[in-house]
Each structure stands twice: as structure tokens, then as C-alpha cells.
Design an enzyme around this catalytic site. Structure first.
Site, PDB file in Angstrom:
ATOM      1  CD  GLU A  33      -2.594  -1.227   5.851  1.00 21.26           C
ATOM      2  OE1 GLU A  33      -2.571  -2.126   6.701  1.00 21.26           O
ATOM      3  OE2 GLU A  33      -2.143  -0.079   6.078  1.00 21.26           O
ATOM      4  CD  GLU A  34      -1.197   2.950   7.438  1.00 25.84           C
ATOM      5  OE1 GLU A  34      -1.839   2.678   8.465  1.00 25.84           O
ATOM      6  OE2 GLU A  34      -0.041   2.554   7.248  1.00 25.84           O
ATOM      7  CG  ASP A  80       2.970   1.160   7.523  1.00 29.40           C
ATOM      8  OD1 ASP A  80       2.623   0.330   6.666  1.00 29.40           O
ATOM      9  OD2 ASP A  80       2.214   1.569   8.410  1.00 29.40           O
ATOM     10  CG  HIS A 106      -0.339   0.195   2.524  1.00 24.91           C
ATOM     11  ND1 HIS A 106      -0.134   1.434   3.092  1.00 24.91           N
ATOM     12  CD2 HIS A 106       0.127  -0.699   3.435  1.00 24.91           C
ATOM     13  CE1 HIS A 106       0.410   1.302   4.292  1.00 24.91           C
ATOM     14  NE2 HIS A 106       0.596   0.020   4.527  1.00 24.91           N
ATOM     15  CG  HIS A 149       1.808   4.476  11.871  1.00 25.91           C
ATOM     16  ND1 HIS A 149       0.558   4.010  12.224  1.00 25.91           N
ATOM     17  CD2 HIS A 149       2.085   3.896  10.686  1.00 25.91           C
ATOM     18  CE1 HIS A 149       0.109   3.177  11.286  1.00 25.91           C
ATOM     19  NE2 HIS A 149       1.033   3.096  10.335  1.00 25.91           N
ATOM     20  CD  GLU A 163       1.110  -3.370   6.253  1.00 25.32           C
ATOM     21  OE1 GLU A 163       2.012  -2.749   6.860  1.00 25.32           O
ATOM     22  OE2 GLU A 163       0.075  -2.823   5.841  1.00 25.32           O
TER      23      GLU A 163
END
Length: 914
Positions: free
Chosen positions: A230-231, A196, A184, A333, A257
Site C-alpha cells: 500500500e505504501e 500505519d 496493509h 511515518h 488506515e
């Protein structure tokens, strides 16, 4: 105890006795000292181990294996790369994707800039490989759909016009059977998302380039899915697998991932069932890194995360392999997740592995008829990243029971000795087991008390930046407590008289406990039962195989090295698992909310690791006898009977060991109490940021007549770790308890704009008064219709127009209930204590959101509750563009310390009663 024939008197320390009859001593060991003749009491020659030597050798063994584990983790690429995967080109893709900054769904960065770059690169690959044996087809999908998921307590998701880029590579004659590779390119707000998941998309672009340039056609095709949502809790993958016409031909998938930044990508989920996929990875992966323990831990729900693997498994009913980077989750993140923090070795190994596994599967006959090979699970684990051990779970079950049976047979043989020897052995084994279990329990309670003291002192998470401080505090406390209990048992229970076979006894206790664990885990159907199997099989086999060598030559250097070698494999693998646990759970404590006490978690993990690692110190200390004085080694017959003594019973005294551990503990506790170990760090090289979420929000509440009842505005601040804002308050004094929020139970989700249903995780939040927000695109919420149905419900239809991210909260009043709605499968799901959460997002050019639900009215109104039958609230979240910022947000963000990562945006909350 004096009359027990199993007891041999040993005179005061430093005294030696000659063994007059070596055969007599050998006889002693053949029946473990539990014989029926009480008159034969051979004298034993013994030099007790020095404390310092014992401590150094035990520490050296453990630290040596720990060093091997770390060395294997640093070795990202094993051997030379085949050259088929170009990590330099993949890094260029990574840098280009992340150069646009954060890419939340609905933003120009995600929907336009990143999509344009990916399509440009894909078109370039297609043009350059058009003459080859494969054809490449591209489809940009914008699905709309809805589903419910039991994640974060459970909620329903609705998405509209999100983006997928699907690339189909297959032989020019076409293919009926397809693999799926998924990544993603969207990110959370305020993070560039290099790990990510931009690096995975960069790897997939280069794998696509390599496969498209193959000169030999594959038997099957592959879809590279670059998904753009995806998030937003797995929305784009759901749109592909449930709506795209290519999805029906997908037979298996690989999902890439991240739960950290860089390092090795680990296989942490496979299946369900379909063991042929694990076998494909084992056969093809160039740099294997896999663990079925990680799979079972992740799927237990302990880790608050999920991946697209779940969507493909649950909604597509297809098997797959889930890989993720797990190192350095502290900056996952956050703004620190940048391309420069991902080593080229990480990119190279991931590319080599994915390319090799895909090439293998695209030529596999099993892919064409995967259902034939569906049944069964696999036990799999790697050994230091060099090789993967994998075998069917049914074989594992048989192996586990065989090892358990051998263990219990070994113990039963001792328990069935003639005369009263067997009975005494059972009694001694029971008592020794009780001592061990008591030591574990008392140790855990004691360390938890220390953790409670640290928490009450306000020093929680001191180990977040200084991990080894937790080892010095909790590890020293745990080790010291266990040694103290065994020392007391030796001095008080055994009354100064030592059992010749005491070491054997504690070795047997370890076998018994690990054997019981092995049987229980196997009966539960857990593949992770291989861990206790290793911890039983290798020590037992080593002891039995070296028994003859020891009888003839005693504790020679050869014997000692072979003995340690026999224990090294299970111990080094167990240490690797311990590393994985701390590598995952230490960072998670920084984003697990304010309600989970991190000291309890960390203290428990350190204590359990200490307990498990100490279980066979009994055996390790056997070989230490080989390093005693030369004259002692000459008396090999004496060591035959004493070969398995617990080190506590071998040393002259434990007072210096206890004093050393106590000093380490006290010094560390003083340093922790003084605040020397600050939890967070803003160091550019190794940041350990504190996560804080800030929303500048305006809340509006309407009554049953639709009139505005109240309105307020403020900065809503959430801390996502246990320390709350205690370390931030000195920098921003306004954030204090006078502005702590309280949940208003009569309002959906306490009357605050929760982006996700995580209010149960974070109950420490603050609300500082601030001016009203005025986004350029305000939310428009309207009741379109309200009608009574013939079956006694009230159907209400609404329209909403607003930003790309909104949350809908439904709270039926007491006596009322939701009976149907337009989301998911039509049945309201996941009642969160009387509330329902619907997460909404859209891409570009999405139409007005229209939805409906039916309410079963209450038979009688609740005099103590809110008026009407249901409260409906809508929150809007502005994650990008000019609407994301306000002057008040900018001003408070400047005041945060460098070690904090405040993630901020603008939101609104509107509530209505019906």
C-alpha cells in the site's frame, strides 16, 4: 443618528433610570424598537456588565465546551465491551508484526517474515474452527499490473510480484456475495508502522478469529485482504481488485488506515453513494466516530494523502467505508510509530466497531443486491462519540432550505414593519453586516501580517511543539482586533448613543451570514451544509422558544441556563470540528514541503476559528445579564428589550479586555521572536520530530551517443518542512547555502533521484560531495530496440533490472511528444510540465522489467535545447539490506540532533539522451 426613533439615550455610566411603565417596554420589544411613533421614548433601567465578569463568563462557556470535547476524545471505549473481540490477543499480533522492524516492499521482513506470521495465525484459526458452520480459504496472490493515478500531480505506477494474502470466510455451502475488509502490512522505509498499518492487520486477525468462531452461519461471506504494497501508492489493492477471481463477488468493503498514531478511528469516507453502508455503521458500531465534513475535506485534495479506498472505488466500482486513526500525526511515518504508543482502548474500540459492522452486513439483504440501494448520499456526524446522526442527503437538502426559509422569513418580518420602521431596519442590518464583514477582513489581514513578521524573523512553526502558543499569538490578535473594530464602531459610528435593539441586530447579522452560507453550501451539493444549518436552527429556535419565558420572568437563572443549553450543541460540535482541523493540519505542516508557508496556514485557521466561534457571542451574552446585580434583575422589562445586545455594547468599557489581549499578544510575540518556542522536540513521551530525507547517490549523465558525459556523487538532503535546514546547520555546518541545489531544467526531474514526483513541494535541498556508491545489485538499464513505425513514431523498448524500488522519468524534448506506451491503458497520462513519472516496485523473484514507449519526433530540432528527441532517466532506491547504508550516511546521521528524524537510503540516477 440623533433623529432616528430607534435610538434611546442612555445617560453616563453608573446612572439608573426607572421604568415607569413595564408594558411600554414590552411593546418596545415586540416591534424591535422600529415603530413609527417617534415620540415614545421609554426610559430604561440598565446596569452595564463588568468587563471582568463578561470576559470570565464568555471564556468559561467556551473553555467548558472545549473541555467536554477533549473529555469525549479521551473516552475511547464507551460502556462495556461485548467480550467478542479480544484486544489482548490483537495486541500480541501487533507486537509480533512490528517486532521485525520496517517492512518495505521487496524486503525479507515484508515478503517472508510478516507473510509467514500471518499465514501461521490464519492456519491456526482455520484448524480450530473447521468443525463450525463456516469454511475458510486462503490464497496468496502475487499480482503484476500498472495504472495511472492523479495523486501528487499525477503519475503512473507499475508493480511486479507484490504480495496479497486473501482469506475468504463464508458458509460451508459457499456464498455469491462478499464483503471485503482491507489492511496493509507493508511500511515506509525506516518506520515500524505500528499504527500505519500493523494495528489494523492485528485487529483484522482477531475479527477473523471471532467471526470464524460464530455458531450461526452468516448469509454472506467476507474476504480479509492483508495487502503487502500500500505504501507503494496503493499497488497491492489494485492487483487484487483488478485481477483476483474473488474480486468479482465483492459488493462492498471496509478499509482500515491511519494518518496518525492511536486515538479513535474515524469514518472519513463512505460511498460513493450507497447510503445503506452509512446506515449499517450507524446501526451497528459500538463506539461511533464519523464525519461527512472529513469526507468532503479529504476528497477535495487539500490533504496530501490517499488510501486503498480510492482503488476499490475507481477500479473496482464498489462502495465502501474508510476508517483511519488521526491523532498524533506528528510521528506518522517515523521511527516513533511503535506498538507501545497505541493504547489498548484504541485497539478495543476499533475491533468492537469493525466486528459489529461486519456481522451486521454479513446478515444484511442489502449486500446481496446493493445496486438496488445505490442511489443517494448521506449526511452523517457523531455527537461526542456517543451517537451518530445520519439522514439522506435529499432530506438534508429539504431541511437546509426549510431552516434557511425560516431564517429569511424571520428577517423579512422585521423588514416589513409598517411605516418607515422596516426601511430603517434594513439600513441598520446592512450597516451592521458591513461592520461585521469589515471586522473579519481587517482581522484576517492583520493576523496574516503578524504571521509574515514571524516568518521573516525566522521563527516559523514555533507552535509545532507548543500549539497553544499559536492561540496566544494569533488568537489574541484576532480577538483583540475584532473587539477593537466593534468598539470603534460603537464609539464613533453610533456616537455615544446606543440602539436598544442593537443586540437583536447583531444576532440577526449572524443569522443572515450563516443563512447565506447554508444556502450556498446546499446549492453546491455539499453534505457539510449541515454545520451552518445547526448554527442557524438552534440559536433561532432557542430565541423563539424562550421569548415567552423571558417576557414573563426576565433573565432568570432558568432562562440563562436554558439559553446556553440551546447553544451548547451546535457550539460543542463546531468545536469538535475545529479540533479535527488542528489535529490533522498541524502535523501535516511538518511534512508539506518547503513551499507552503505554515504561518499563513496556521494564522488563517486560528483566525477563522475565532471568527466562527464569535459569531453568536451576541446570543451567549444574553444569559450573562442574569448574573448582574440583584436589583438589576428585578427590572425584567428592561432586559426584555436589551436581551440580545452584543457584549461589547453591554460592558462599561473594553479597555481592560483589549489591554489584556494586547499584553498576551505582545508577550507571546516577544517570546516567539526570542526563539523560546523551539519547533521540534525529541522527547520520548511526546516527540515532534523534524523530517529530513537523505540519499547517498551517484548521478551519471550520458550524451546522445551513449557516452558518459559527467558523473558525480554526494549526499542529497531534502527538508520536508518550511524551515529548511536552518535549525540543523548549527549541528552540521556543511549544510549551508553554498551547497544548495539548482534545478537543471534540461534534465528529467532536475537531474535528481526523486522517489515520488514531489519536487514541487520541496525546492530547498542540498548536495554535499561524497564518494561514489557501489550497491551490490546495481541497476542494469538497456535499450533493447529502436524502430520507426509506419505511422511516423519511433518505438523504443527497454529492459531494466534493479532493486525493488525504481523511478522512471521521461522528458520529451521541445516539439516531441509521447504517443503511446506499455503502461496503464496505453495512453501516456499526467504530463508534469513536459515530464512523465513512472513509479516501479517489485516483490521477490520478479523478472526483468521490460517496457516500451513511442515518441513523435519533433519536426525541427530545438537549437537551444538538448540534442535528440527525448531524455530518459532511471533512479534506483535501496531501502533495506546492506545496500541501504554507507559509511558517509552513518557518519552524518550521528550528527543530527535528537529532535530530528533523518530518513536515509542509497540511490542512483542514470540519464540517457535519444
Amino acid at each position: 443618528m440623533e433623529s432616528d426613533t430607534a435610538v434611546r439615550r442612555i445617560k453616563p455610566l453608573g446612572t439608573r433610570y426607572a421604568a415607569h411603565d413595564n408594558s411600554e417596554i414590552q411593546d418596545c420589544c415586540e416591534d424591535n424598537g422600529y415603530r413609527s411613533d417617534p415620540k415614545r421614548k421609554p426610559e430604561v433601567s440598565l446596569y452595564l456588565l463588568r468587563e471582568g465578569l463578561t470576559a470570565c463568563l464568555v471564556s468559561g462557556f467556551i473553555l467548558g465546551l472545549w473541555g467536554v470535547v477533549h473529555l469525549s476524545l479521551q473516552q475511547l471505549v464507551i460502556g462495556k465491551s461485548t467480550g467478542e473481540f479480544n484486544a489482548v490477543r490483537a495486541r500480541q499480533h501487533l507486537e509480533q508484526i512490528t517486532s521485525v522492524g520496517p517492512r518495505p516492499v521487496g524486503s525479507q521482513e515484508n515478503e517472508v517474515l510478516t507473510v509467514a506470521y500471518l499465514l501461521e495465525q490464519i492456519e491456526s484459526i482455520r484448524a480450530k474452527t473447521a468443525a463450525g458452520p463456516h469454511q475458510l480459504t486462503v490464497d496468496v496472490q502475487h499480482p503484476t499490473g500498472s495504472f495511472s493515478i492523479d495523486f501528487l500531480g499525477g503519475f503512473t505506477s507499475f508493480y511486479d510480484h507484490v504480495t496479497n494474502i486473501a482469506v475468504r470466510l463464508e458458509p460451508k455451502g459457499g456464498s455469491q456475495h462478499l464483503m471485503l475488509a482491507n489492511c496493509h502490512f507493508d511500511t515506509v522505509a525506516n518506520s515500524p508502522g505500528a499504527s500505519d498499518d500493523a494495528v489494523s492487520c492485528a485487529v483484522m486477525l482477531e475479527v477473523l478469529h471471532s467471526l470464524a468462531n460464530q455458531s450461526t452461519a452468516f448469509q454472506h461471506g467476507v474476504i480479509f485482504l492483508f495487502n503487502g504494497a500500500e505504501e507503494n501508492i496503493l499497488q497491492a489493492s489494485h492487483g487484487f481488485i483488478t485481477q483476483h477471481p474473488w474480486a468479482k463477488n465483492v459488493r462492498a468493503f471496509i478499509n482500515l488506515e491511519a494518518a496518525g498514531v492511536g486515538g479513535k478511528e474515524v469514518v472519513f469516507q463512505t460511498g460513493p453513494e450507497n447510503p445503506w453502508l452509512v446506515q449499517a455503521y450507524v446501526h451497528a458500531a459500538k463506539h461511533p466516530f464519523a464525519s461527512v465534513v472529513g469526507q468532503e475535506v479529504f476528497q477535495s485534495g487539500i490533504i496530501p494523502s490517499d488510501t486503498d479506498f480510492r482503488i476499490y472505488r475507481d477500479f473496482g466500482n464498489i462502495p465502501g467505508i474508510d476508517l483511519a486513526f488521526i491523532e498524533n500525526g506528528f510521528i506518522y511515518h517515523t521511527k516513533y510509530d511503535t506498538a507501545d504508543r497505541i493504547l489498548s482502548g484504541s485497539i478495543q474500540r476499533a475491533g468492537d466497531n469493525i466486528l459489529a459492522v461486519l456481522k451486521y452486513l454479513l446478515m444484511s439483504e442489502k449486500l446481496a443486491d446493493s445496486s438496488e440501494y445505490r442511489h443517494g448520499n448521506m449526511v452523517f456526524f457523531d455527537v461526542l462519540g456517543v451517537v451518530v446522526v445520519a439522514y439522506p442527503a435529499r432530506v438534508g437538502t429539504i431541511l437546509n432550505y426549510v431552516v434557511a426559509a425560516a431564517t429569511f422569513l424571520y428577517l423579512a418580518k422585521k423588514a416589513s414593519l409598517p411605516g418607515n420602521g422596516g426601511g430603517r431596519y434594513v439600513r441598520d442590518l446592512t450597516c451592521a453586516t458591513g461592520v461585521v464583514l469589515l471586522s473579519w477582513f481587517v482581522t484576517l489581514v492583520s493576523v496574516l501580517i503578524v504571521a509574515l513578521i514571524v516568518t521573516l524573523l525566522g521563527r516559523s512553526m514555533f507552535w509545532y511543539t507548543h500549539f497553544y502558543a499559536s492561540i496566544c499569538l494569533y488568537g489574541a490578535a484576532a480577538t483583540g482586533k475584532m473587539i477593537l473594530i466593534h468598539t470603534l464602531a460603537k464609539n464613533l459610528y453610533y456616537g455615544g448613543v446606543r440602539l436598544v435593539e442593537l443586540g437583536d441586530l447583531f444576532f440577526d447579522v449572524s443569522l443572515l451570514l450563516w443563512g447565506c452560507t447554508l444556502v450556498w453550501l446546499t446549492q453546491q451539493g455539499l453534505c457539510s451544509a449541515y454545520v451552518p444549518m445547526l448554527m442557524v436552527a438552534f440559536p433561532l429556535a432557542t430565541k423563539l422558544l424562550l421569548a415567552k419565558e423571558f417576557k414573563h420572568r426576565g433573565a432568570s437563572l432558568k432562562y440563562s441556563l436554558l439559553y446556553l443549553l440551546g447553544l451548547a450543541l451546535p457550539y460543542v460540535h463546531f468545536m469538535f470540528l475545529i479540533w479535527v482541523v488542528f489535529e490533522i493540519f498541524t502535523p501535516i505542516m511538518g511534512r508539506s514541503g518547503t513551499e507552503i508557508p505554515p504561518e499563513v496556514v496556521m494564522a488563517s485557521l486560528v483566525t477563522l476559528a475565532t471568527v466562527f466561534l464569535s459569531s453568536f457571542f451576541v446570543s451567549i451574552q444574553t444569559s450573562l445579564m442574569a448574573f448582574c446585580e440583584p436589583e438589576t434583575r428585578q427590572l425584567s422589562g428592561a432586559f426584555l428589550c436589551l436581551s440580545q445586545l452584543h457584549f461589547i455594547y453591554l460592558v462599561r468599557s473594553t479597555k481592560w479586555i483589549l489591554a489584556g489581549l494586547g499584553s498576551v499578544f505582545i508577550i507571546t510575540l516577544v517570546l516567539v521572536s526570542s526563539g523560546l518556542f523551539f519547533p521540534y522536540s525529541g522527547s520520548p513521551d511526546a516527540p515532534r520530530p523534524k523530517r529530513v530525507f537523505l540519499q547517498h547517490t551517484t548521478r551519471t549523465f550520458h550524451n546522445l551517443q551513449g557516452q558518459m558525459e559527467s558523473r558525480d556523487s554526494g549526499l542529497w538532503i531534502n527538508s520536508f518542512d518550511f524551515t529548511g535546514m536552518q535549525h540543523v546547520i548549527p549541528h552540521i555546518p556543511e549544510i549551508n547555502d553554498s551547497f544548495r541545489t539548482r534545478c537543471q531544467e534540461d534534465r528529467p526531474f532536475c537531474g535528481f533521484p526523486w522517489f515520488l514526483p514531489v519536487k514541487f513541494l520541496s525546492r530547498k535541498n542540498w548536495y554535499l560531495p561524497a564518494p561514489k556508491v557501489s550497491p551490490a545489485s546495481p541497476v542494469e538499464f538497456r535499450l533493447l530496440s529502436k524502430e520507426d513505425t509506419s505511422w511516423g513514431t519511433v518505438k523504443m523498448t527497454f529492459t531494466v533490472q534493479g532493486p525493488s524500488h525504481m523511478s522512471l522519468y521521461l522528458m520529451p524534448h521541445r516539439g516531441a511528444s509521447l504517443s503511446a506506451w506499455s503502461f496503464g491503458d496505453g495512453t501516456p497520462q499526467f504530463d508534469l510540465n513536459g515530464e512523465y513519472f513512472i513509479f516501479y516496485s517489485h516483490g521477490l523473484n520478479a523478472p526483468t522489467w521490460t517496457f516500451w514507449f513511442e515518441v513523435q519526433p519533433p519536426r525541427e530540432p530545438d537549437p537551444d535545447g538538448p540534442k535528440g528527441m527525448i531524455s530518459v532517466a532511471i533512479s534506483s532506491h535501496y531501502f533495506f539490506g546492506e545496500d541501504k547504508r554507507t559509511a558517509q550516511l552513518d557518519e552524518i546521521l550521528r550528527r543530527f540532533p535528537t529532535w530530528a528524524f533523518p530518513s536515509s537510503w542509497v540511490s542512483t540516477y542514470d540519464m540517457y539522451r535519444y
